[in-house]
Design a protein around this motif. Structure first.
Motif, PDB file in Angstrom:
ATOM      1  N   ASP A   1       4.139  20.768  36.913  1.00  0.00           N
ATOM      2  CA  ASP A   1       4.565  21.320  38.202  1.00  0.00           C
ATOM      3  C   ASP A   1       6.043  21.676  38.200  1.00  0.00           C
ATOM      4  O   ASP A   1       6.832  21.123  37.425  1.00  0.00           O
ATOM      5  CB  ASP A   1       4.273  20.338  39.339  1.00  0.00           C
ATOM      6  N   SER A   2       6.410  22.617  39.072  1.00  0.00           N
ATOM      7  CA  SER A   2       7.796  23.050  39.251  1.00  0.00           C
ATOM      8  C   SER A   2       8.057  23.231  40.741  1.00  0.00           C
ATOM      9  O   SER A   2       7.130  23.534  41.514  1.00  0.00           O
ATOM     10  CB  SER A   2       8.043  24.384  38.525  1.00  0.00           C
ATOM     11  N   PRO A   3       9.305  23.084  41.190  1.00  0.00           N
ATOM     12  CA  PRO A   3       9.609  23.303  42.601  1.00  0.00           C
ATOM     13  C   PRO A   3       9.293  24.739  43.017  1.00  0.00           C
ATOM     14  O   PRO A   3       9.569  25.685  42.274  1.00  0.00           O
ATOM     15  CB  PRO A   3      11.117  23.027  42.689  1.00  0.00           C
ATOM     16  N   ASN A   4       8.711  24.891  44.201  1.00  0.00           N
ATOM     17  CA  ASN A   4       8.387  26.238  44.679  1.00  0.00           C
ATOM     18  C   ASN A   4       8.073  26.226  46.166  1.00  0.00           C
ATOM     19  O   ASN A   4       8.297  25.221  46.856  1.00  0.00           O
ATOM     20  CB  ASN A   4       7.233  26.841  43.858  1.00  0.00           C
ATOM     21  N   LEU A   5       7.543  27.323  46.650  1.00  0.00           N
ATOM     22  CA  LEU A   5       7.133  27.478  48.045  1.00  0.00           C
ATOM     23  C   LEU A   5       5.615  27.535  48.078  1.00  0.00           C
ATOM     24  O   LEU A   5       5.011  28.408  47.455  1.00  0.00           O
ATOM     25  CB  LEU A   5       7.719  28.759  48.652  1.00  0.00           C
ATOM     26  N   ARG A   6       4.982  26.604  48.829  1.00  0.00           N
ATOM     27  CA  ARG A   6       3.528  26.495  48.823  1.00  0.00           C
ATOM     28  C   ARG A   6       2.953  26.806  50.211  1.00  0.00           C
ATOM     29  O   ARG A   6       3.537  26.451  51.235  1.00  0.00           O
ATOM     30  CB  ARG A   6       3.101  25.110  48.353  1.00  0.00           C
TER      31      ARG A   6
ATOM     32  N   PRO B   1      13.609  22.686  45.135  1.00  0.00           N
ATOM     33  CA  PRO B   1      14.061  23.966  44.568  1.00  0.00           C
ATOM     34  C   PRO B   1      15.476  24.312  45.017  1.00  0.00           C
ATOM     35  O   PRO B   1      15.935  23.866  46.079  1.00  0.00           O
ATOM     36  CB  PRO B   1      13.055  24.972  45.129  1.00  0.00           C
ATOM     37  N   LEU B   2      16.178  25.107  44.198  1.00  0.00           N
ATOM     38  CA  LEU B   2      17.414  25.735  44.644  1.00  0.00           C
ATOM     39  C   LEU B   2      17.007  26.881  45.562  1.00  0.00           C
ATOM     40  O   LEU B   2      16.604  27.955  45.110  1.00  0.00           O
ATOM     41  CB  LEU B   2      18.211  26.263  43.443  1.00  0.00           C
ATOM     42  N   LEU B   3      17.072  26.641  46.867  1.00  0.00           N
ATOM     43  CA  LEU B   3      16.503  27.581  47.831  1.00  0.00           C
ATOM     44  C   LEU B   3      17.109  28.970  47.719  1.00  0.00           C
ATOM     45  O   LEU B   3      16.409  29.979  47.859  1.00  0.00           O
ATOM     46  CB  LEU B   3      16.680  27.038  49.251  1.00  0.00           C
TER      47      LEU B   3
ATOM     48  N   GLU C   1       5.160  15.584  39.232  1.00  0.00           N
ATOM     49  CA  GLU C   1       6.384  14.872  38.853  1.00  0.00           C
ATOM     50  C   GLU C   1       7.521  15.185  39.813  1.00  0.00           C
ATOM     51  O   GLU C   1       8.368  14.320  40.096  1.00  0.00           O
ATOM     52  CB  GLU C   1       6.781  15.248  37.420  1.00  0.00           C
ATOM     53  N   GLU C   2       7.562  16.407  40.322  1.00  0.00           N
ATOM     54  CA  GLU C   2       8.678  16.831  41.163  1.00  0.00           C
ATOM     55  C   GLU C   2       8.701  16.153  42.528  1.00  0.00           C
ATOM     56  O   GLU C   2       9.690  16.258  43.254  1.00  0.00           O
ATOM     57  CB  GLU C   2       8.663  18.354  41.345  1.00  0.00           C
ATOM     58  N   ASN C   3       7.621  15.477  42.896  1.00  0.00           N
ATOM     59  CA  ASN C   3       7.656  14.751  44.169  1.00  0.00           C
ATOM     60  C   ASN C   3       7.229  13.295  44.026  1.00  0.00           C
ATOM     61  O   ASN C   3       6.726  12.687  44.975  1.00  0.00           O
ATOM     62  CB  ASN C   3       6.805  15.463  45.237  1.00  0.00           C
ATOM     63  N   GLY C   4       7.424  12.712  42.838  1.00  0.00           N
ATOM     64  CA  GLY C   4       7.258  11.276  42.691  1.00  0.00           C
ATOM     65  C   GLY C   4       6.121  10.808  41.821  1.00  0.00           C
ATOM     66  O   GLY C   4       5.994   9.600  41.570  1.00  0.00           O
TER      67      GLY C   4
END
Length: 432
Positions: free
Chosen positions: A89-94, A117-119, A268-271
């Motif tokens: 997983d990677s930070p994004n907009l869902r 994410p870097l918004l 992983e990106e949220n725990g």
């Protein structure tokens, strides 16, 4: 830089670019890794089926996670594992459960922020839409609208003169909802109807979805000598790709002293706390069943786990030329300097001295240089699946990775040689 002695060269980086472009979501990343494993002779097994312990490669897919392993000829029930771990997983907009919204003549899609994410990196980007849908007939499928569909428009500087002296401040709720068309009437079900039409489905077929946006710009070499690689989701598909390549490579060999394993987790990106995360039961269950399928007992499992080592591979921070003071003054990982060994004495990373020795031996065998990373004492340190894996399963774990810039940006940057240097080190580690 000397050429590594392993099987991978710059062609590995070319293949990574293909993998990144084809894997806009964790589900696609897993499906593409599974396809590569199947091509190498691995067979998918269902968790609901009985398993056997015969020689060969197997893998399990659960959502956005994949666990794969290769049982060499003559492996005993107590044979230890060598694990290369990563996350998909990677930070994004869902997309939210009620996605259709809009105002002032603009049609928008309601999104929620996933991870950190870097918004600002998501502003004024051409975004596609991809993910997993569940259908009324009980089946699931992956979808991917791989073209410019959405955009999060930035406010013009003329309408916010504070941006220049004070910096950009974004409200996650008000400022990050992308537009995808024009119209004064917003109807519930518009986005799903669009996806159904795009995928040749009857209206009302979609009953569940896990959808996310992504930048459609392709990965690319960058720099005067093309010595850099720019692309999306390198945190952490760079590692997933390297781990998959390493496992398929060692599966060609006979007389392996360990059972090599790939463990790529979601969330992983949220725990990591999910049934597909590193803090869930998936890895432990697979390893335990592998022992029992080869006729092992609880004692055999305990012996196998006691001799097991995991390399947790995740991206880390290369020294930033414009913010060098944010890094530890004596540890400056550089692009194309080889993989990094990540250390934190407060156990944000799982590496200790004996783990360092294991990784150093693998790099020496592969002819690969490596670097050390620690955080500046005045800066907080991130973490990985490493400490979770060590604590949950009692497995010695070492945190490593590739050094990048712009971590958590929609588009990250690494040295173009580092992906294949990392993969060669992973091969040497799995060989034992």
């Amino acid at each position: 830089m000397r050429t590594p002695s392993g099987p991978f060269d710059r062609g590995h980086t070319d293949d990574l670019m293909t993998y990144l472009a084809a894997s806009p979501t964790p589900y696609h990343a897993v499906a593409n890794a599974a396809a590569r494993l199947e091509k190498a002779g691995f067979q998918q097994v269902a968790e609901t089926d009985a398993w056997d312990g015969t020689t060969g490669g197997r893998f399990v897919v659960r959502g956005g996670a994949i666990i794969a392993w290769y049982v060499p000829e003559g492996a005993a029930p107590h044979t230890p594992f060598r694990i290369v771990g990563a996350h998909t997983d990677s930070p994004n907009l869902r997309v939210k459960p009620q996605p259709d919204m809009g105002t002032q003549g603009w049609r928008q899609v309601a999104v929620e922020i996933y991870g950190g994410p870097l918004l600002n990196s998501w502003l004024d980007r051409d975004l596609g839409l991809a993910g997993r849908i569940s259908l009324r007939d009980g089946t699931e499928r992956l979808v991917n609208v791989d073209r410019p569909l959405l955009r999060v428009p930035q406010l013009a500087v003329h309408l916010d003169r504070s941006v220049t002296p004070e910096g950009l401040k974004l409200d996650k709720q008000r400022h990050m909802q992308p537009i995808w068309g024009l119209g004064d009437d917003v109807h519930e079900g518009d986005l799903l109807a669009f996806l159904e039409e795009e995928n040749g489905l009857e209206r009302g077929s979609i009953t569940g979805w896990d959808l996310m946006t992504y930048a459609v710009e392709a990965p690319a070499y960058l720099g005067r000598d093309r010595e850099l690689l720019a692309g999306p989701r390198m945190d952490n598909l760079l590692s997933v790709h390297a781990c998959t390549a390493a496992l398929t490579e060692v599966s060609k060999q006979d007389n392996l002293p360990y059972i090599p394993v790939l463990a790529a987790f979601d969330h992983e990106e949220n725990g990591s706390q999910s049934d597909t995360g590193a803090d869930g039961p998936l890895l432990g269950g697979v390893l335990e069943r592998s022992v029992f399928a080869r006729g092992g007992s609880y004692e055999d499992k305990a012996r196998a786990f006691a001799g097991t080592i995991c390399l947790s591979s995740d991206t880390g921070h290369a020294v930033h030329p414009n913010y060098a003071e944010r890094h530890d003054p004596t540890h400056h990982p550089r692009a194309n300097g080889g993989p990094i060994l990540k250390v934190n004495v407060n156990n944000r990373y799982a590496t200790d001295g004996s783990g360092r020795a294991v990784f150093a031996a693998a790099c020496e065998k592969a002819g690969v240089p490596f670097q050390s990373f620690v955080s500046n004492n005045a800066m907080p340190c991130g973490t990985t699946i490493g400490p979770i894996t060590a604590a949950r399963h009692g497995i010695k774990t070492v945190d490593i990775g590739a050094a990048i810039l712009s971590m958590h940006s929609v588009r990250e940057l690494c040295g173009a040689d580092d992906p294949f240097l990392l993969a060669n080190a992973l091969v040497a580690f799995l060989e034992g």
